[in-house]
Design a protein around this motif. Structure first.
Motif, PDB file in Angstrom:
ATOM      1  N   ASP A 193       0.842  -1.200   0.000  1.00 32.90           N
ATOM      2  CA  ASP A 193       0.000   0.000   0.000  1.00 32.90           C
ATOM      3  C   ASP A 193       0.877   1.249   0.000  1.00 32.90           C
ATOM      4  O   ASP A 193       1.464   1.583   1.026  1.00 32.90           O
ATOM      5  CB  ASP A 193      -0.912   0.005   1.238  1.00 32.90           C
ATOM      6  N   HIS A 194       0.986   1.904  -1.148  1.00 31.47           N
ATOM      7  CA  HIS A 194       1.702   3.190  -1.196  1.00 31.47           C
ATOM      8  C   HIS A 194       1.098   4.072  -2.280  1.00 31.47           C
ATOM      9  O   HIS A 194       0.499   3.585  -3.236  1.00 31.47           O
ATOM     10  CB  HIS A 194       3.206   2.980  -1.444  1.00 31.47           C
ATOM     11  N   ASP A 195       1.251   5.378  -2.105  1.00 30.92           N
ATOM     12  CA  ASP A 195       0.773   6.374  -3.055  1.00 30.92           C
ATOM     13  C   ASP A 195       1.939   6.747  -3.973  1.00 30.92           C
ATOM     14  O   ASP A 195       2.883   7.399  -3.532  1.00 30.92           O
ATOM     15  CB  ASP A 195       0.282   7.605  -2.296  1.00 30.92           C
ATOM     16  N   PRO A 196       1.924   6.331  -5.252  1.00 31.30           N
ATOM     17  CA  PRO A 196       3.066   6.578  -6.139  1.00 31.30           C
ATOM     18  C   PRO A 196       3.349   8.056  -6.376  1.00 31.30           C
ATOM     19  O   PRO A 196       4.450   8.406  -6.786  1.00 31.30           O
ATOM     20  CB  PRO A 196       2.678   5.861  -7.437  1.00 31.30           C
ATOM     21  N   GLN A 197       2.364   8.929  -6.120  1.00 29.52           N
ATOM     22  CA  GLN A 197       2.595  10.361  -6.284  1.00 29.52           C
ATOM     23  C   GLN A 197       3.347  10.952  -5.094  1.00 29.52           C
ATOM     24  O   GLN A 197       3.960  12.010  -5.213  1.00 29.52           O
ATOM     25  CB  GLN A 197       1.251  11.095  -6.458  1.00 29.52           C
ATOM     26  N   ARG A 198       3.302  10.269  -3.945  1.00 27.11           N
ATOM     27  CA  ARG A 198       3.906  10.826  -2.735  1.00 27.11           C
ATOM     28  C   ARG A 198       4.870   9.878  -2.042  1.00 27.11           C
ATOM     29  O   ARG A 198       5.486  10.245  -1.037  1.00 27.11           O
ATOM     30  CB  ARG A 198       2.802  11.247  -1.751  1.00 27.11           C
ATOM     31  N   GLU A 199       5.027   8.669  -2.568  1.00 29.91           N
ATOM     32  CA  GLU A 199       5.941   7.688  -1.968  1.00 29.91           C
ATOM     33  C   GLU A 199       6.677   6.959  -3.086  1.00 29.91           C
ATOM     34  O   GLU A 199       6.073   6.575  -4.082  1.00 29.91           O
ATOM     35  CB  GLU A 199       5.159   6.693  -1.106  1.00 29.91           C
ATOM     36  N   ARG A 200       7.969   6.755  -2.876  1.00 33.98           N
ATOM     37  CA  ARG A 200       8.765   6.136  -3.943  1.00 33.98           C
ATOM     38  C   ARG A 200       9.977   5.416  -3.381  1.00 33.98           C
ATOM     39  O   ARG A 200      10.480   5.766  -2.310  1.00 33.98           O
ATOM     40  CB  ARG A 200       9.252   7.219  -4.918  1.00 33.98           C
ATOM     41  N   ARG A 218       5.377   8.378   3.468  1.00 33.21           N
ATOM     42  CA  ARG A 218       4.676   9.291   4.359  1.00 33.21           C
ATOM     43  C   ARG A 218       4.977   8.944   5.816  1.00 33.21           C
ATOM     44  O   ARG A 218       4.972   7.770   6.194  1.00 33.21           O
ATOM     45  CB  ARG A 218       3.168   9.206   4.138  1.00 33.21           C
TER      46      ARG A 218
END
Length: 316
Positions: A193-200, A218
């Protein structure tokens, strides 16, 4: 070796690459050169046009026209460089990053299909031969210094991050598998579970293999990013790769809109702490603990990324 043999190899390999045919086989609207530019931009959050031109050996006018096309297609944004207003900074938009990701995935599939005809026992021999060609010919290019490529992880490389952290920290600090378990949980949380726009996550690749990693995720606090899993293989140290990985994560966090970045480390990791200090992080707290089979001092570090908004009644 004769000139004839080199030319024969060139003809053969050109035919192999032609089999991949970017315009048809990959079903994309981009030429090979356009794909190369998108690839370079995707693996660096911020790239100056001059650096891009040098890295890809492109004519300045041609690159400018190509970037203009990308800008009209809303794939890139151009702005003055923060360090030198005479230079132009190029940044992929979310749409551009999506296009680059599609290209990357289709290219991987095409090469994978090409390798299907190569017996498993011959693949390492082939990879070693390719590395040898690059190393020998790169030795004749004194005008350029090869730098590791920073890119998204390939399938299986999140597992590589866990394995290398476990192996290196056991060898260099005597830490137990408790530490490897911690890294495995961090990686699993990101993978699930990660947000590709804010986590990489970034992998540093050199000579076709991973030599480093770093992660931006985050944190629990609002508008706060956390730096995690910085690693540089021993043979890749001493050339600024650690600084480059951290700066890349910091630039990404700033562009993603985070107001600050934090990290947790241990006092024994001298090399990493020096990197954090050079990047501008400051030590904000310390606490002794016993973990991974050792007595350690945990440290919290912080880096402001954006100016805090003025409160009511304040003046600038």
């Amino acid at each position: 070796m004769s000139v004839h043999e080199v030319r024969a190899f060139n003809r053969f390999y050109t035919n192999v690459i032609g089999a991949l045919d970017y315009g048809k086989h990959l079903y994309t609207p981009y030429t090979l050169t356009e794909s190369r530019v998108l690839y370079e931009l995707a693996h660096s959050p911020r790239t100056d046009a001059a650096d891009l031109r040098t890295e890809l050996s492109l004519d300045a006018g041609y690159l400018s026209r190509l970037l203009g096309k990308f800008e009209r297609d809303e794939l890139v944004e151009r702005a003055p460089s923060e360090t030198d207003p005479r230079r132009q900074r190029i940044t992929l938009t979310p749409r551009g990053r999506e296009a680059a990701a599609v290209l990357d995935e289709r290219s991987r599939r095409a090469v994978g299909a090409l390798l299907e005809g190569v017996p498993e026992r011959e693949r390492e021999r082939l990879a070693e031969a390719m590395r040898t060609v690059r190393e020998v010919l790169a030795g004749t290019r004194t005008d350029r210094v090869a730098q590791p490529v920073l890119r998204d992880p390939c399938p299986g490389e999140l597992g590589w991050i866990v394995q290398r952290h476990g192996a290196l920290y056991a060898a260099e600090y005597g830490w137990t598998t408790e530490f490897e378990g911690l890294v495995a949980r961090i990686v699993a949380d990101f993978a699930q579970d990660h947000d590709p726009q804010r986590e990489r996550v970034w992998i540093a690749e050199s000579d076709g293999r991973p030599v480093g990693s770093v992660m931006c995720v985050r944190a629990d606090a609002p508008a706060t990013a956390r730096l995690r899993l910085l690693l540089v293989e021993p043979e890749a140290r001493g050339h600024g790769l650690g600084d480059r990985l951290v700066r890349t994560a910091v630039d990404f966090a700033r562009t993603a809109g985070y107001r600050e970045m934090v990290l947790w480390t241990n006092d024994v990791l001298d090399g990493a702490r020096r990197i954090y200090q050079r990047t501008g992080f400051t030590l904000v707290a310390e606490k002794p603990h016993h973990s991974y089979g050792a007595d350690l001092v945990g440290q919290d570090w912080r880096l402001p990324l954006q100016e805090a908004p003025l409160q009511e009644g304040q003046t600038s």
